[in-house]
Motif scaffolding. Structure first.
Motif, short mmCIF file in Angstrom:
data_model
loop_
_atom_site.label_atom_id
_atom_site.label_comp_id
_atom_site.label_asym_id
_atom_site.label_seq_id
_atom_site.Cartn_x
_atom_site.Cartn_y
_atom_site.Cartn_z
N GLY A 67 0.83 -1.20 0.00
CA GLY A 67 0.00 0.00 0.00
C GLY A 67 0.86 1.24 0.00
N LEU A 68 0.25 2.37 -0.37
CA LEU A 68 0.95 3.65 -0.43
C LEU A 68 0.07 4.71 0.21
CD1 LEU A 68 3.72 4.42 -1.71
CD2 LEU A 68 2.46 5.33 -3.64
N GLN A 69 0.67 5.58 1.00
CA GLN A 69 -0.07 6.65 1.67
C GLN A 69 0.72 7.94 1.61
OE1 GLN A 69 -3.28 6.86 3.47
NE2 GLN A 69 -2.62 8.94 3.00
N TRP A 70 0.09 8.99 1.04
CA TRP A 70 0.71 10.31 1.02
C TRP A 70 0.50 11.00 2.36
CZ3 TRP A 70 3.77 12.54 -2.64
CH2 TRP A 70 3.84 11.89 -3.88
N GLU A 71 1.52 11.74 2.79
CA GLU A 71 1.45 12.49 4.03
C GLU A 71 1.85 13.94 3.78
OE1 GLU A 71 2.49 8.99 7.28
OE2 GLU A 71 4.04 10.43 6.71
N ARG A 72 1.38 14.82 4.67
CA ARG A 72 1.66 16.25 4.55
C ARG A 72 2.18 16.78 5.88
NH1 ARG A 72 -1.62 21.17 1.90
NH2 ARG A 72 -0.95 22.86 3.27
N SER A 73 3.13 17.71 5.79
CA SER A 73 3.63 18.40 6.97
C SER A 73 3.51 19.89 6.76
CB SER A 73 5.09 18.04 7.24
OG SER A 73 5.60 18.79 8.33
N ALA A 82 -5.44 9.63 -0.25
CA ALA A 82 -4.28 9.80 -1.13
C ALA A 82 -3.42 8.55 -1.07
CB ALA A 82 -3.49 11.03 -0.73
N THR A 83 -3.79 7.54 -1.85
CA THR A 83 -3.13 6.24 -1.79
C THR A 83 -2.59 5.79 -3.14
OG1 THR A 83 -5.28 5.17 -2.08
CG2 THR A 83 -4.50 5.48 0.18
N PHE A 120 5.45 17.34 1.32
CA PHE A 120 4.71 16.13 1.00
C PHE A 120 5.69 14.96 0.85
CE2 PHE A 120 2.35 19.76 -0.48
CZ PHE A 120 1.05 19.49 -0.06
N ARG A 121 5.22 13.77 1.24
CA ARG A 121 6.01 12.55 1.06
C ARG A 121 5.05 11.37 0.94
NH1 ARG A 121 8.49 11.42 7.18
NH2 ARG A 121 6.55 10.62 8.11
N ALA A 122 5.57 10.23 0.45
CA ALA A 122 4.77 9.02 0.32
C ALA A 122 5.39 7.92 1.17
CB ALA A 122 4.70 8.57 -1.13
N VAL A 123 4.55 7.15 1.85
CA VAL A 123 5.00 6.06 2.71
C VAL A 123 4.48 4.75 2.13
CG1 VAL A 123 4.94 5.06 5.02
CG2 VAL A 123 4.99 7.55 4.73
N ALA A 124 5.41 3.84 1.80
CA ALA A 124 5.03 2.53 1.27
C ALA A 124 4.96 1.54 2.43
CB ALA A 124 6.05 2.05 0.24
N SER A 125 3.86 0.81 2.51
CA SER A 125 3.70 -0.19 3.56
C SER A 125 4.03 -1.57 3.00
CB SER A 125 2.28 -0.17 4.11
OG SER A 125 1.33 -0.38 3.07
#
Length: 464
Positions: A351-357, A370-371, A388-393
């Motif tokens: 899975g993929l999840q975008w994150e924001r700071s 945002a996946t 912004f960044r993306a986190v892969a699970s």
């Protein structure tokens, strides 16, 4: 970029398309990478100490497959003694491979010492019945036997030493100067001191579940894991107390076990085509990954990049590779402009999840929905400085985090206002006392006032 306050996403960005390139889950329904074809009925698997090669014992072919994990290709196929079963490698360089072989016909059981650099095979024989599990340290290689013997040889070859446990043994793992050996018929784990290598009539044993089979050591947590095939459990043994401190449920058909280098994940093969992942750091993050039919052996590379599972029925190896995610590019746009950030994941990504700071990367908030591999928004001035960044699970590995993309939003500069032009004025001329000059001025509609000339109309008075 200026840090922004957290929690401003909903008020400052209009979502255009949260998922423009959906990411298919892989770890929970399929292998992350294509399978590797090896020989017939692959069973044992092991990596070299540096993780640069993997070795698979093909039982029905009586061969050893040498695999390059970087390319997932078979580099060589080395003939072995009949019916290889378990496999392990030397703890240092140069790499030596040890494969237990049960023998066939006139060929007696042995442990094959294999040099993959030269493809040479040296047969180590001795008091062996039906060897299965093998383990090696810097001095000796050890093998368990279905007939009850526990045998060792010097790592470079030499005379065998036997230790009679008087009960069938399966798996073995070395922890310092202690060998832990699963005793399948007694539902226990024997504890053997390798400094003396003396097996008493009744060796010290730790009761575990029913039908203990595979065994592995977690040096990070000081735990030994025993797969109990019949009771469908994993016994967790503390190496400090040599007692079972926890019993974990698993599915049917449990076989072998391996541990990730960071100590967080325990991998258990189940013969129904599943790899069970037990997460010791956070049990909620565990799960299963689909592998091939008749899954048997499992190994994790020391660099944490690869996990291999042998599939005895399929004649394949299912490789899992640690996930990676490319970094999205920074963006600089004008207000009310659409902007898209993109990443490319690889490896075992479920899975993929975008994150924001909004505080310079101090905290990160998942962006709802945002996946996908792309994330788009319409930027406003309030988004200036957001990151912004993306986190892969992943189930099999720890997740991967991409690099950070910064968003700059600035209005175009306002051009300066030009200065107003001066109002036009009537021309003035200096006057001399010449009569002819005065007549000329009158003809031009001018009249002399002192030393200046002004329009004649300006001198007229209104009628009374």
């Amino acid at each position: 970029m200026r840090p922004r306050r957290a929690g401003r996403l909903a008020a400052t960005a209009t979502l255009l398309a949260l998922v423009t390139a959906p990411l298919a889950a892989t770890g929970a329904g399929a292998a992350a990478d294509p399978v590797i074809d090896v020989g017939a009925r692959p069973l044992g698997v092991a990596f070299s100490a540096d993780g640069s090669q993997a070795f698979v014992a093909n039982n029905d072919d009586s061969t050893l497959s040498v695999i390059d994990p970087a390319t997932a290709t078979v580099l060589a196929t080395i003939p072995t003694s009949p019916l290889p079963f378990g496999v392990t490698t030397s703890p240092g360089a140069p790499t030596l491979v040890y494969a237990s072989t049960t023998g066939a016909g006139p060929t007696i059981p042995s442990v094959d010492l294999i040099d993959p650099a030269t493809a040479s095979v040296t047969r180590l024989t001795g008091p062996l019945g039906n060897p299965s599990g093998v383990a090696a340290d810097a001095s000796f290689v050890y093998a368990t036997n279905a007939t009850g013997q526990f045998t060792r040889w010097p790592t470079g070859g030499g005379a065998a030493q036997g230790c009679e446990l008087q009960t069938p043994t399966r798996g073995v793992v070395l922890v310092g100067t202690t060998a832990y050996v699963t005793q399948n018929a007694l539902n226990s784990v024997a504890v053997i001191d390798t400094t003396t290598f003396a097996c008493p009539p009744v060796a010290p044993a730790i009761p575990v579940g029913t039908g203990p089979w595979g065994i592995a050591y977690n040096p990070v947590r000081g735990e030994v894991y025993v797969v109990n095939a019949t009771s469908a459990t994993v016994s967790v043994i503390s190496t400090t107390t040599n007692t079972v401190v926890e019993t974990l449920p698993i599915g049917p058909g449990g076989r072998t076990v391996a541990v990730s280098p960071d100590g967080d994940r325990v991998y258990v093969t189940e013969t129904d085509g599943l790899l069970l992942v037990l997460n010791r750091a956070d049990p909620a993050l565990g799960g299963t990954a689909v592998v091939g039919a008749g899954s048997e052996g499992v190994a994790a590379s020391s660099d944490g990049v690869h996990v291999y599972v042998t599939n005895a029925t399929d004649g394949t190896v299912t490789p899992f590779t640690r996930p990676t995610v490319t970094a999205p590019a920074d963006a600089s746009v004008a207000p009310d402009t659409a902007v898209t950030f993109s990443v490319t994941p690889a490896g075992d990504v479920t899975g993929l999840q975008w994150e924001r700071s909004d505080d310079g990367g101090a905290t990160w908030t998942p962006i709802p929905g945002a996946t996908g591999t792309d994330y788009s928004l319409t930027a406003t001035l309030a988004d200036d400085g957001a990151q912004f960044r993306a986190v892969a699970s992943s189930i099999v590995f720890a997740g991967a985090v991409s690099g950070v993309a910064a968003l700059a939003v600035a209005a175009p500069p306002v051009p300066p206002t030009p200065a107003p032009s001066p109002s036009p004025t009537s021309p003035t001329l200096a006057v001399t006392g010449s009569t002819s000059g005065s007549l000329a001025l009158l003809a031009a509609g001018l009249v002399a006032v002192g030393a200046l000339l002004v329009p004649l109309a300006a001198r007229r008075r209104p009628a009374r």
